[in-house]
Scaffold this active site. Structure first.
Site, short mmCIF file in Angstrom:
data_model
loop_
_atom_site.label_atom_id
_atom_site.label_comp_id
_atom_site.label_asym_id
_atom_site.label_seq_id
_atom_site.Cartn_x
_atom_site.Cartn_y
_atom_site.Cartn_z
N ASN A 117 -0.28 11.91 0.16
CA ASN A 117 0.71 10.75 -0.13
C ASN A 117 1.55 11.08 -1.60
O ASN A 117 0.78 11.83 -2.43
CB ASN A 117 -0.20 9.62 -0.09
CG ASN A 117 -0.71 9.32 1.34
OD1 ASN A 117 0.07 9.32 2.18
ND2 ASN A 117 -1.88 8.84 1.42
N LYS A 119 -5.46 -2.48 -2.32
CA LYS A 119 -6.55 -2.41 -1.58
C LYS A 119 -7.11 -3.57 -1.36
O LYS A 119 -7.51 -3.95 -0.11
CB LYS A 119 -7.43 -1.27 -2.09
CG LYS A 119 -6.98 -0.01 -2.00
CD LYS A 119 -7.79 1.03 -1.42
CE LYS A 119 -7.20 2.17 -0.55
NZ LYS A 119 -8.02 3.35 -0.37
N ARG A 157 -6.19 9.96 -10.73
CA ARG A 157 -5.59 10.73 -9.38
C ARG A 157 -4.95 9.75 -8.45
O ARG A 157 -5.64 9.32 -7.48
CB ARG A 157 -6.52 11.79 -8.67
CG ARG A 157 -5.87 12.94 -7.88
CD ARG A 157 -6.38 12.68 -6.42
NE ARG A 157 -5.99 11.42 -5.91
CZ ARG A 157 -6.27 10.75 -4.72
NH1 ARG A 157 -7.08 11.62 -4.10
NH2 ARG A 157 -5.99 9.76 -4.25
N ASP A 199 -13.53 5.92 -0.93
CA ASP A 199 -12.51 5.89 -0.10
C ASP A 199 -11.75 7.19 0.14
O ASP A 199 -11.32 7.38 1.40
CB ASP A 199 -11.64 4.68 -0.31
CG ASP A 199 -10.76 4.59 0.96
OD1 ASP A 199 -11.23 4.20 2.00
OD2 ASP A 199 -9.58 4.27 0.85
N ASP A 200 -11.33 7.71 -0.96
CA ASP A 200 -10.50 8.96 -0.93
C ASP A 200 -11.37 10.04 0.07
O ASP A 200 -10.75 10.92 0.36
CB ASP A 200 -10.34 9.42 -2.31
CG ASP A 200 -9.54 8.19 -3.06
OD1 ASP A 200 -8.62 7.68 -2.58
OD2 ASP A 200 -10.21 7.82 -4.12
N TYR A 202 0.94 -1.34 0.00
CA TYR A 202 -0.22 -0.04 0.11
C TYR A 202 0.93 1.02 0.02
O TYR A 202 2.11 1.00 -0.18
CB TYR A 202 -0.75 -0.12 1.07
CG TYR A 202 -2.18 0.82 1.31
CD1 TYR A 202 -3.22 0.72 0.33
CD2 TYR A 202 -2.33 1.64 2.41
CE1 TYR A 202 -4.39 1.70 0.53
CE2 TYR A 202 -3.29 2.42 2.60
CZ TYR A 202 -4.06 2.44 1.48
OH TYR A 202 -5.43 3.43 1.55
N GLU A 232 -12.14 4.25 -6.36
CA GLU A 232 -10.83 4.73 -5.83
C GLU A 232 -9.87 5.39 -6.70
O GLU A 232 -9.74 5.61 -7.98
CB GLU A 232 -9.97 3.06 -5.74
CG GLU A 232 -8.65 2.94 -5.28
CD GLU A 232 -8.66 3.54 -3.80
OE1 GLU A 232 -9.77 3.12 -2.81
OE2 GLU A 232 -7.78 4.33 -3.20
N ASP A 233 -9.32 6.66 -6.02
CA ASP A 233 -8.54 7.45 -6.92
C ASP A 233 -9.01 7.79 -8.21
O ASP A 233 -8.45 8.29 -9.21
CB ASP A 233 -7.09 6.88 -6.85
CG ASP A 233 -6.21 6.85 -5.84
OD1 ASP A 233 -6.65 7.42 -4.79
OD2 ASP A 233 -5.24 6.24 -5.88
N1 LIG Z 1 -5.61 8.87 4.60
C1 LIG Z 1 -4.95 9.51 3.90
O1 LIG Z 1 -3.51 9.81 4.03
C2 LIG Z 1 -5.23 10.14 2.61
C3 LIG Z 1 -6.37 9.63 2.02
C4 LIG Z 1 -6.77 10.40 0.65
C5 LIG Z 1 -6.25 11.25 0.16
N2 LIG Z 1 -4.84 11.37 0.82
C6 LIG Z 1 -3.84 12.43 -0.11
O2 LIG Z 1 -4.23 13.79 -0.06
C7 LIG Z 1 -3.87 14.50 -1.18
C8 LIG Z 1 -5.22 15.00 -1.78
O3 LIG Z 1 -5.96 14.08 -2.38
P1 LIG Z 1 -7.29 14.71 -2.97
O4 LIG Z 1 -8.09 13.43 -3.23
O5 LIG Z 1 -8.03 15.59 -2.26
O6 LIG Z 1 -6.86 15.31 -4.25
P2 LIG Z 1 -7.79 16.35 -4.82
O7 LIG Z 1 -6.61 16.50 -6.46
O8 LIG Z 1 -9.29 16.18 -4.83
O9 LIG Z 1 -7.46 17.90 -4.49
C9 LIG Z 1 -6.09 18.45 -4.35
C10 LIG Z 1 -6.19 19.60 -3.80
O10 LIG Z 1 -4.98 20.44 -3.39
C11 LIG Z 1 -5.28 21.79 -3.94
N3 LIG Z 1 -3.78 22.23 -4.38
C12 LIG Z 1 -3.03 21.80 -5.27
N4 LIG Z 1 -1.99 22.71 -5.24
C13 LIG Z 1 -1.87 23.22 -4.21
C14 LIG Z 1 -1.40 24.41 -3.88
N5 LIG Z 1 -0.04 24.82 -4.36
N6 LIG Z 1 -1.80 25.25 -2.83
C15 LIG Z 1 -2.61 25.05 -2.11
N7 LIG Z 1 -3.65 23.82 -2.58
C16 LIG Z 1 -3.33 23.03 -3.64
C17 LIG Z 1 -6.08 21.79 -5.29
O11 LIG Z 1 -6.64 22.86 -5.39
C18 LIG Z 1 -7.12 20.68 -4.69
O12 LIG Z 1 -8.27 21.62 -3.84
C19 LIG Z 1 -3.28 13.41 -2.15
O13 LIG Z 1 -1.95 13.39 -1.97
C20 LIG Z 1 -3.72 11.84 -1.60
O14 LIG Z 1 -2.84 10.92 -1.41
C21 LIG Z 1 -4.47 11.01 1.83
#
Ligand SMILES: NC(=O)c1ccc[n+]([C@@H]2O[C@H](COP(=O)([O-])OP(=O)(O)OC[C@H]3O[C@@H](n4cnc5c(N)ncnc54)[C@H](O)[C@@H]3O)[C@@H](O)[C@H]2O)c1
Length: 677
Positions: free
Chosen positions: A450, A214, A196, A309-310, A143, A286-287
């Site tokens: 991540n 997963k 994504r 899940d995201d 993972y 997912e993603d």
């Molecule tokens: N449990 C966990 O740890 C977990 C779970 C889900 C997602 N994530 C991580 O969270 C991150 C975001 O996931 P997501 O699904 O929301 O992505 P997403 O693409 O839906 O959202 C990304 C957001 O970040 C903003 N962004 C991008 N560049 C930026 C900057 N320079 N300054 C400010 N904001 C900025 C974008 O405008 C957008 O709102 C990913 O890295 C994902 O791996 C972690």
């Protein structure tokens, strides 16, 4: 119709047929047993038809059946594999030791990943046992973060196909493609369109590593049988120019389908899954990218058994962390100010569930929303900014002065909780962190992006810049942190605390739809697992070693909720094993038996955290007893002598440590579900 292992059980229970001896040997040795449907019976006699057992080299080549050198002499002879294996008999435990030594020899995590993939292709039970027993060690391999690297190199490492690739060109024929999948009894589908992948962006068909990883955790952590899990990549093209030009790329070489064409494709896919596997099939998004994730969830959540899940899993795990942090900060959830960096799927999911949790503490929804601020790529979500607030985050836009400088925002808004979901590595600069330390005595800082390279800050930076006062969690794991002579082991806000338990609970109860409240329940259950010892070393999540126990308990809470909310007619009984497992278990079975003969609306959930072999044995005997109490009509349908219409039984077992058994009378169907490693 049946897996070979399940057939062997049928042979054993019916005690007929020429392969009886072999079936009995296999039943003893089989650890994966399933009797999913009531069809493979002789039409006239009603006897169970004895299957053709896979013999010879094919038995060894089937990863579901292969046990390596663990086959006994008796089995080797019966299966025609005598001589195909070295003479030495090696137990599964001995083989596990060899696996551990082999994997430890690799320094590069991608090589460890490849070793595990190869093991899964060779000896599935060994793979799942290795994973389940060493979850702390190997979770970061199958993972995040290593799976991210594997996805990026997917073209290079792609060997044996795992899962289904359905392309936009298959539109109009998706059901036929699903029919090509050899397993008829799928309960959980995890699928991505690869747009994504973690924080790595559009990886197109290379995203397949994520559903595969997963679903390994569905099995390793929640005991859902591997053949009931189906990973799918929906290949609608990619907008990643590098991939389009990459000779190694394995997906469609075209730009992503969008708009009507894309929506129709997803509609057809969802419908085809239900048509093929039934309405209760769990469909996990997912993603998916922001532009699709939220709107598709909204579109389908009340129509299918689905979750994203995201959005929802992330929300649940993050809110669990916030709930655990309350015990350190002594501030209720509703007394915090939250600032999110990023306003995408993860941020909106977490924010919405945090609002729900604050409402549960007594705030109105509006009051709760007022406490949540977001900052995206265009700055603070202000209704006054150019372009306004994006539709998907409307609830969190504020009528305040626009601001594009994040550091300035942290100083102005003075959040007590800072949550990073931005995919921007290092965005929580020392200045931002120091400001957090000024805002409040115990700032909560989550760097959730991540993989590790995208984390908004490291655990060390968070401690160093807040005088060690912060409560930190991250999406990817960080090594222990030393600050002021003390060592801290910060927690990983890992979705795998949540999704396997939700999936097990949903599958167990045949829930049609997954309400948001289930994720809040899962969050509470997880938070409950955080001990004082965890908090003392800076961890707001239980150790990953407890993941299996946490998953089972989340499943139990989810199952209870499903019945409490949806089927009020059911009587819910719960038994907690305290001391004498054996006596308790007998008691439960006695009650259950009574329930079968007298009551059609009985649900029994029985749980034990420390089930031993005796309990296991007793239950297995009992299951066989049920077989003797039913007869079949000439069509092979079950007729229950005691007027019982349905028995639904679930037993999951993890190293015989945790078990969840759910008996429920649901519809005219007989299901038998048993997983053991
Ligand atoms: N449990 C966990 O740890 C977990 C779970 C889900 C997602 N994530 C991580 O969270 C991150 C975001 O996931 P997501 O699904 O929301 O992505 P997403 O693409 O839906 O959202 C990304 C957001 O970040 C903003 N962004 C991008 N560049 C930026 C900057 N320079 N300054 C400010 N904001 C900025 C974008 O405008 C957008 O709102 C990913 O890295 C994902 O791996 C972690």
């Amino acid at each position: 119709m049946f897996s070979t292992a399940s057939k062997s059980l049928l042979c054993c229970t019916s005690a007929i047929g020429p392969n009886r001896a072999l079936a009995s040997i296999l039943t003893k040795s089989s650890s994966l047993i399933s009797v999913p449907q009531n069809r493979d019976y002789h039409e006239v006699t009603g006897n169970i038809i004895c299957p053709n057992v896979v013999r010879g080299i094919d038995h060894l080549r089937d990863p579901r059946l292969n046990k390596g050198l663990a086959f006994t002499l008796e089995e080797r002879q019966a299966l025609g594999i005598h001589g195909l294996l070295a003479a030495k008999f090696k137990t599964q435990e001995e083989q596990l030791d060899i696996c551990r030594i082999s994997i430890d020899r690799y320094e590069d995590n991608l090589n460890k990943y490849l070793y595990l993939v190869e093991l899964q292709d060779r000896n599935e039970k060994l793979f799942f046992r290795l994973l389940a027993e060493n979850i702390e060690k190997y979770l970061p391999i199958v993972y995040t973060p290593t799976v991210g690297l594997a996805c990026q190199r997917f073209g290079l490492i792609y060997r044996r196909p795992r899962g289904l690739f359905i392309t936009i060109n298959d539109k109009g024929h998706i059901f036929n493609i699903l029919k090509n999948w050899p397993e008829p009894d799928v309960r959980a589908i995890v699928f991505t369109d690869g747009e994504r992948i973690l924080g790595l962006g559009d990886l197109g068909a290379y995203g397949m590593g994520i559903p595969v990883g997963k679903l390994s955790l569905y099995t390793a952590l929640a005991g859902i049988k591997p053949h009931q899990c189906l990973p799918i990549t929906l290949d609608v093209g990619t907008d990643n120019q590098d991939l389009l030009e990459d000779p190694l790329y394995i997906g469609l070489r075209q730009k992503r389908a969008r708009g009507k064409e894309y929506d129709e494709f997803i509609d057809e896919f969802m419908e085809a899954c239900v048509q093929r596997y039934g309405q209760n099939t769990l469909l996990q998004f997912e993603d998916f990218a922001l532009i699709n994730a939220g709107r598709l969830l909204k579109k389908y959540r009340n129509k299918y058994c689905t979750f994203n899940d995201d959005i929802q899993g992330t929300a649940s795990v993050a809110v669990a962390g916030l709930m655990a942090a309350v015990r350190v900060t002594k501030r209720k959830l509703s007394e915090n100010i939250y600032l999110f960096l990023g306003a995408g799927s993860a941020a909106n999911g977490i924010a919405s569930l945090t609002v729900a949790a604050m409402v549960a503490e007594g705030l109105t929804e509006q009051q709760a929303q007022e406490r949540v601020y977001m900052f995206d790529v265009d700055g603070l979500l202000s209704t006054r900014r150019e372009g306004g607030v994006p539709e998907h985050a409307k609830a969190f836009g504020k009528n305040i002065e626009p601001e594009k400088d994040f550091e300035a925002c942290v100083a102005k808004i003075k959040p007590s909780c800072l949550i990073g979901c931005s995919t921007v590595g290092g965005a929580f600069t020392p200045n931002v962190l120091q400001q957090m330390a000024k805002n409040t005595e115990r700032p909560v800082i989550f760097a959730l992006s991540n993989p590790t390279s995208k984390a908004e800050c490291t655990a060390q930076a968070a401690y160093d810049n807040t005088e060690g006062r912060c409560i930190f969690a991250s999406g990817s794991p960080f090594p222990p942190v030393k600050y002021n002579g003390k060592e801290y082991h910060t927690g990983q806000g890992n979705n795998s605390y949540i999704f396997p338990g939700i999936a097990l609970g949903v599958i167990a109860t045949a829930t049609h739809h997954i309400p948001e409240t289930m994720f809040l329940t899962a969050a509470r259950t997880l938070a409950h697992y955080v001990s004082e010892e965890d908090l003392a070393i800076g961890r707001i999540y239980p150790s990953l070693a407890e993941l299996k126990e946490v998953s089972v308990n989340i499943a139990i809470e989810v199952a209870k909720m499903a019945y409490d909310e949806g089927r009020e007619r059911n009587v819910l009984l719960e038994y907690e094993m305290v001391s004498d497992l054996y006596t308790q278990c007998q008691e439960i079975l006695k009650n259950t038996s009574k329930g079968f003969s007298t009551c059609l609306n009985t649900l029994l959930i029985y749980r034990t955290v420390t089930a031993g072999r005796r309990v296991q044995k007793l239950i297995t005997n009992r299951q066989q007893a049920y077989f003797t109490r039913v007869t079949r009509d000439i069509h092979g349908n079950f007729i229950f002598k005691s007027n019982i219409y349905v028995l639904y039984l679930i037993l999951t077992s993890f190293d015989l440590v945790s078990s969840l058994i759910s008996f429920t009378i649901l519809s005219k169907r007989f299901l038998f579900y048993f997983v053991e490693y």
